[in-house]
Design a protein around this motif. Structure first.
Motif, PDB file in Angstrom:
ATOM      1  N   MET A   1      47.003  41.408  30.952  1.00  0.00           N
ATOM      2  CA  MET A   1      46.631  42.733  31.449  1.00  0.00           C
ATOM      3  C   MET A   1      47.196  42.925  32.862  1.00  0.00           C
ATOM      4  O   MET A   1      46.983  42.099  33.734  1.00  0.00           O
ATOM      5  N   ASN A   7      44.248  51.551  40.527  1.00  0.00           N
ATOM      6  CA  ASN A   7      42.946  51.520  39.880  1.00  0.00           C
ATOM      7  C   ASN A   7      42.381  50.117  39.996  1.00  0.00           C
ATOM      8  O   ASN A   7      42.309  49.356  39.056  1.00  0.00           O
ATOM      9  N   TYR A   8      42.004  49.768  41.230  1.00  0.00           N
ATOM     10  CA  TYR A   8      41.466  48.428  41.453  1.00  0.00           C
ATOM     11  C   TYR A   8      40.363  48.556  42.470  1.00  0.00           C
ATOM     12  O   TYR A   8      40.399  49.453  43.324  1.00  0.00           O
ATOM     13  N   PHE A   9      39.377  47.692  42.376  1.00  0.00           N
ATOM     14  CA  PHE A   9      38.258  47.769  43.294  1.00  0.00           C
ATOM     15  C   PHE A   9      38.585  46.943  44.531  1.00  0.00           C
ATOM     16  O   PHE A   9      38.309  45.746  44.601  1.00  0.00           O
ATOM     17  N   LYS A  11      39.468  47.380  48.955  1.00  0.00           N
ATOM     18  CA  LYS A  11      39.755  48.142  50.164  1.00  0.00           C
ATOM     19  C   LYS A  11      40.070  47.127  51.250  1.00  0.00           C
ATOM     20  O   LYS A  11      39.280  46.221  51.515  1.00  0.00           O
ATOM     21  N   ARG A  35      32.309  40.432  50.587  1.00  0.00           N
ATOM     22  CA  ARG A  35      31.586  41.341  51.462  1.00  0.00           C
ATOM     23  C   ARG A  35      30.228  40.733  51.773  1.00  0.00           C
ATOM     24  O   ARG A  35      29.569  40.187  50.901  1.00  0.00           O
ATOM     25  N   GLN A  37      26.391  40.314  52.362  1.00  0.00           N
ATOM     26  CA  GLN A  37      25.157  40.924  51.853  1.00  0.00           C
ATOM     27  C   GLN A  37      23.998  40.680  52.806  1.00  0.00           C
ATOM     28  O   GLN A  37      23.079  41.481  52.910  1.00  0.00           O
ATOM     29  N   VAL A  41      25.341  35.136  53.204  1.00  0.00           N
ATOM     30  CA  VAL A  41      25.212  35.481  51.783  1.00  0.00           C
ATOM     31  C   VAL A  41      26.248  36.558  51.467  1.00  0.00           C
ATOM     32  O   VAL A  41      26.256  37.607  52.112  1.00  0.00           O
ATOM     33  N   PHE A  42      27.115  36.294  50.500  1.00  0.00           N
ATOM     34  CA  PHE A  42      28.259  37.171  50.247  1.00  0.00           C
ATOM     35  C   PHE A  42      28.289  37.695  48.819  1.00  0.00           C
ATOM     36  O   PHE A  42      27.873  37.017  47.885  1.00  0.00           O
ATOM     37  N   GLY A  43      28.797  38.922  48.693  1.00  0.00           N
ATOM     38  CA  GLY A  43      29.133  39.463  47.385  1.00  0.00           C
ATOM     39  C   GLY A  43      30.621  39.261  47.158  1.00  0.00           C
ATOM     40  O   GLY A  43      31.408  39.248  48.099  1.00  0.00           O
ATOM     41  N   TRP A  44      30.995  39.128  45.891  1.00  0.00           N
ATOM     42  CA  TRP A  44      32.379  38.803  45.533  1.00  0.00           C
ATOM     43  C   TRP A  44      33.058  39.989  44.893  1.00  0.00           C
ATOM     44  O   TRP A  44      32.633  40.457  43.838  1.00  0.00           O
ATOM     45  N   MET A  45      34.141  40.437  45.505  1.00  0.00           N
ATOM     46  CA  MET A  45      34.936  41.500  44.910  1.00  0.00           C
ATOM     47  C   MET A  45      35.926  40.876  43.915  1.00  0.00           C
ATOM     48  O   MET A  45      36.079  39.660  43.870  1.00  0.00           O
ATOM     49  N   PRO A  46      36.587  41.702  43.106  1.00  0.00           N
ATOM     50  CA  PRO A  46      37.411  41.127  42.025  1.00  0.00           C
ATOM     51  C   PRO A  46      38.429  40.093  42.513  1.00  0.00           C
ATOM     52  O   PRO A  46      38.594  39.036  41.891  1.00  0.00           O
ATOM     53  N   LEU A  49      36.671  36.800  43.324  1.00  0.00           N
ATOM     54  CA  LEU A  49      36.176  36.153  42.113  1.00  0.00           C
ATOM     55  C   LEU A  49      37.306  35.456  41.360  1.00  0.00           C
ATOM     56  O   LEU A  49      37.120  34.396  40.766  1.00  0.00           O
TER      57      LEU A  49
ATOM     58  N   HIS B  69      35.525  46.561  36.469  1.00  0.00           N
ATOM     59  CA  HIS B  69      36.028  45.461  37.287  1.00  0.00           C
ATOM     60  C   HIS B  69      34.924  44.427  37.455  1.00  0.00           C
ATOM     61  O   HIS B  69      33.782  44.779  37.735  1.00  0.00           O
ATOM     62  N   GLU B  70      35.299  43.156  37.353  1.00  0.00           N
ATOM     63  CA  GLU B  70      34.274  42.116  37.502  1.00  0.00           C
ATOM     64  C   GLU B  70      34.079  41.742  38.962  1.00  0.00           C
ATOM     65  O   GLU B  70      35.039  41.482  39.692  1.00  0.00           O
ATOM     66  N   VAL B  71      32.835  41.728  39.367  1.00  0.00           N
ATOM     67  CA  VAL B  71      32.446  41.302  40.709  1.00  0.00           C
ATOM     68  C   VAL B  71      31.292  40.316  40.546  1.00  0.00           C
ATOM     69  O   VAL B  71      30.916  39.965  39.432  1.00  0.00           O
ATOM     70  N   HIS B  72      30.755  39.862  41.646  1.00  0.00           N
ATOM     71  CA  HIS B  72      29.638  38.918  41.557  1.00  0.00           C
ATOM     72  C   HIS B  72      28.780  39.046  42.813  1.00  0.00           C
ATOM     73  O   HIS B  72      29.297  38.959  43.920  1.00  0.00           O
ATOM     74  N   PRO B  74      25.124  37.936  44.984  1.00  0.00           N
ATOM     75  CA  PRO B  74      24.187  36.825  45.130  1.00  0.00           C
ATOM     76  C   PRO B  74      22.854  37.094  44.440  1.00  0.00           C
ATOM     77  O   PRO B  74      22.474  38.256  44.217  1.00  0.00           O
ATOM     78  N   MET B 119      27.770  48.151  48.212  1.00  0.00           N
ATOM     79  CA  MET B 119      29.165  47.689  48.252  1.00  0.00           C
ATOM     80  C   MET B 119      30.112  48.852  47.993  1.00  0.00           C
ATOM     81  O   MET B 119      31.139  48.990  48.662  1.00  0.00           O
TER      82      MET B 119
END
Lengths: 588, 588
Positions: A1, A7-9, A11, A35, A37, A41-46, A49, B69-72, B74, B119
């Motif tokens: 793919m 078209n992607y998440f 910035k 990013r 949180q 503690v972090f969130g994961w963008m594509p 990941l 889109h896959e993210v993750h 905490p 986010m």
């Protein structure tokens, strides 16, 4: 793919995030990988990941190749097993604790020794079921006091933790070696240079323990190594004791003139001018003794005041001091501690108050008096005389004083001897990238994990524990692989194999780029395609450099003539390449 | 890689675990897929992890195919965003709350609307960045009061949660449809029959909401459906209001003889014998009105006592009552509530106390009086007369009493009309396997997620939320696919494609089995190979049946003659097959 930037998440940011102090944190946020949180503690963008997934897959493959079985434990665990091993308390503030609706105590697991031990206890009954190696790749929690280094040290972080179970010590040695070998393969695949250093087992208990350190001047850890192959964490360096010296014929102790010796420097000057030695050697700070008063508190035990003598040219290394008193909290004694022991004369403490009385001093503090390993019989020292403003010279260990044991708490320096005789050591900085422990029987004992041995006798299982911080490694790779424009991922973990940038307003650019991208994709190359129609070339180039895909193919001006520009970000090269040659260049 | 049972982390149990009440829980523990760590918290053994991984991969593929889109995110999240949306309080005891070392409040996220909203707020600025669909596959937490159904409803569980972000309502409709379609594909791939039912949005707020229910008599949920295609959760069923009836010429209200009517049954008997109707219709319980007193408490608001009239042949459905009063806790009024309202005569409450006064009654409770949707103008009722032991007949809605609104809280029965006119409904049991919600602007509003629209005006984003419980689906598959000997996994999620069992003491068995296994493995078939040398055929067969790999190849007695036995566990067949034909039979 094909992944299209239109078209992607994602910035990207031009500015560093305000709370970021280290490069990996700045770049991973700016390039849209993670990013925040909450602190640590972090969130994961594509993008993030994807890199994390590749890293995990490399580690997983090597664990499976080493014969370990993959399992998965919850982050939320009950208190009782951690109570049984003592870790519920020992972890202190670093453990996230919580209660459920019924008031039962739970924790967010920092590591899973207890849970693995209990599961194995449930499954395994005989030595025939061993050896056993298990691992998981899982999110862990540690309530760091100041989580400020991004993924380098988070409060929620992903770890690969493995545990081995054996009936015999020889089995543990073999299992440990297997994991150690797997770690070498993992770090080699990741292109991470490493030094394997002896490490103190610290709070984990156990016998053998080694850290994999990445040598780097920005490392948080100091380690030592000799040209002859010795390497150890500074905390684990063991000062070799020199040979004892003859005691006979050494000069008698001599009290020095008070008031001339406020500092070690003035003391040494005084000695050199007023008491030149017969053999002509100059007095140096290394001839003096510092007597350090420490407060040592075992977990759940009573605070003990201890005096430790170290050579005057050294300082106490508090981390080494913690290792010298295993399982204890160690801190400098306070003014209040000294007041409670009036025989300790601040600045002029010497041997003979604690330990065997010398110099006709009366009374004893009753405190333990411990010696640096260098203070062997026959060594002669200048030190405090246990009275105000007074020092004494020619105080000979084994003649004039003795200790109640040794304590290896002095700092380590370049040129100190390696304990294995492999030459002088040098100190260096490193970052921990992996850790292998022989836990021994501590956890199995506490939780009752026993198996029947060959003779039908119940024996306690011996365990190993092996950890790699996945998210930490990702941060370390980012620390190592970037330039001032952005990240440059090693191919093994890059989120994409190639980043194709279509630039300019000429439609031919897209007419050329689309089939190229399709061809690469069909060949199994992971392509990130910057197909954004209204974004300027400058912004596209900036993003390509920031994101860090190691190869960039720019389809621009020369596309109509059949040429593109191929960047090798790591090499720093930009080459004009015929479009037809691009697939081969990318290994298709 | 061939997985050999002689070296696998597995132990099967003959006995059901003591704490297991449902089949999936019993079988998944007995077959060595999961192990309990705490109530509702499980550890995953290698077999369990394999099935879970396959399930996740199917869901991931369909999410990506739907453009998400896959993210993750905490599991550990700070309180503030949940405070802003009200969920910190609303979740009540089901939320795991904790504090960090600095005393800051955190939670273990039950779902991630807030985190995703924030986010996206950080990344997206314009309607051009939308539509956007994001998903994660991640471990969630809910502190269930009595977690007794294994993976069906755990306290730590894996979910796929997706969220969509759109600038317009039409955009949300399209995004919702895309996710809904993806869910249909996922459940089709998993072989899960489903009914899509309208559902109440409940605590999630929002407008459109549907559940995917698996019809099964052991389901926890009741839903209704008509032959004409209507389907709804019982909570979401809307009672259609019948046509109003003419009021003229209806008999006047008549008070009934006291003391003859202690129950609805005696009341109806009394009416049929003493007050036969002119049109000859028999009086039934459906002609009577029950007046139900409820205590309704909005979150953070004051307890309100409300009277609701429902037909006497129905009962209150408390779950429907909760839906009728959105955002409120609803419970039957207590004796104390009734005492505070002395005009309510227990057992003989009628209209006219609350609402417009009728029957010459004096005074009013001041309480709201709400009507079942069936109580339309012109309908005539027998009900309490607001005094002890007294009922009144021929009380006509719109003539003798009115309500302050409607409340659709009565239970739903087979034969009730579908609200869309598609015929009578029937009730059925189902298990929730997925849920799609139109959240609308609730979360975006609370957290300030706005974008610039085409006219450069800031508009609040509208969101959808879409969830599948991964570990729950695994339990449901186990519930559906087993016999009395063990699990029988659908091929799509089976831990292995084939389970090869070598039995007997003849070495030829292994000489035949090894190359067969190697051949299958080389062809990409995932093989579980029972090569345990000292385990009896009976135990091996029992394990093969318990573990649930759908195809079993037994290499035994006939191996020397070139034959094996192939079991199709789902079909229940055992066929003698030439070894050479096995690969083709398995699709090689």
């Amino acid at each position: 793919m094909i992944t299209r930037l239109s078209n992607y998440f994602l910035k990207t940011l031009r500015e560093d995030p305000a709370d970021a102090e280290v490069m990996s944190h700045k770049l991973l946020v700016r390039a849209g990988y993670i990013r925040r949180q909450a602190p640590g503690v972090f969130g994961w963008m594509p993008l993030g990941l994807k890199v994390k997934g590749k890293l995990e897959q490399i580690i997983r493959e090597e664990m499976l190749a080493a014969g370990a079985h993959e399992v998965h434990f919850p982050g939320l665990l009950p208190r009782e097993p951690y109570e049984a091993t003592g870790r519920w308390e020992e972890y202190g503030d670093a453990l996230f604790r919580l209660k459920d609706r019924h008031g039962a105590d739970y924790l967010l697991a920092p590591t899973h020794e207890e849970a693995f031990t209990l599961m194995v206890k449930d499954i395994v009954t005989s030595y025939k079921d061993l050896p056993l190696a298990l691992f998981q790749i899982q999110d862990k929690y540690r309530d760091e006091a100041r989580p400020r280094a991004g993924l380098l040290r988070g409060r929620e972080f992903t770890m690969k933790d493995a545990y081995t179970f054996d009936a015999t010590d020889a089995g543990l040695d073999a299992a440990y070696q297997k994991q150690r070998d797997a770690y070498e393969r993992i770090f080699t695949r990741l292109g991470l240079e490493y030094v394997i250093v002896s490490a103190d087992a610290g709070a984990m208990g156990g016998s053998r323990s080694e850290e994999f350190l990445l040598p780097t001047p920005i490392g948080e850890d100091t380690f030592v190594r000799s040209a002859g192959g010795y390497a150890a964490n500074v905390e684990a360096y063991v000062t070799p004791a020199p040979e004892a010296l003859p005691i006979e014929d050494q000069p008698a102790p001599a009290e020095l003139d008070p008031a001339v010796t406020p500092t070690i420097e003035t003391l040494v000057d005084h000695l050199n001018s007023e008491m030149p030695r017969e053999d002509g050697r100059t007095w140096t700070a290394a001839d003096t003794l510092k007597n350090i008063v420490l407060a040592v508190t075992p977990v759940g035990g009573e605070r003990e005041i201890v005096v430790v003598a170290i050579p005057g040219d050294r300082d106490v290394d508090m981390k080494r001091a913690e290792v010298a008193f295993p399982g204890c909290e160690v801190e400098p004694a306070t003014a209040a501690d000294l007041e409670k022991n009036p025989l300790l004369v601040r600045g002029y403490i010497g041997p003979g108050i604690a330990g065997a009385a010398v110099l006709g001093l009366e009374g004893s503090t009753g405190l333990r008096y411990l010696l640096d390993p260098r203070i062997v019989p026959g060594t002669s020292w200048v030190t405090g005389a246990n009275k105000e403003l007074t020092h004494v010279a020619n105080l000979v260990a084994g003649r004039d004083f003795a200790g109640d044991g040794t304590a290896d708490i002095a700092n380590v320096r370049d040129g100190d001897p390696a304990p294995d005789g492999s030459g002088p050591i040098e100190t260096a900085r490193g970052m921990e990238i992996g850790h292998v422990f022989q836990l021994g029987r501590k956890y199995a004992e506490a939780l009752g994990l026993k198996v029947l041995d060959e003779n039908g006798k119940l024996v306690t299982v011996t365990m190993g524990s092996y950890g790699i911080g996945v998210t930490r490694i990702m941060a370390i790779l980012a620390e190592l692989h970037h330039d001032d424009r952005g990240l440059i991922w090693p191919a093994a973990v890059a989120p994409f194999n190639v980043h194709v940038v279509a630039t300019g307003k000429d439609p031919v650019v897209y007419e050329v780029a689309e089939p190229l991208v399709a061809q690469l994709d069909a060949a199994g190359i992971e392509v990130l395609f910057d197909d954004r129609p209204k974004v300027s070339p400058g912004v596209k180039f900036g993003d390509a450099e920031l994101l860090g895909v190691p190869r960039v193919v720019v389809v621009g001006r020369d596309a109509a003539e059949g040429f593109v520009e191929v960047w090798d970000r790591a090499a720093g090269t930009k080459d004009r390449v015929a479009i037809a040659d691009v697939p081969a260049l990318l290994g298709v």
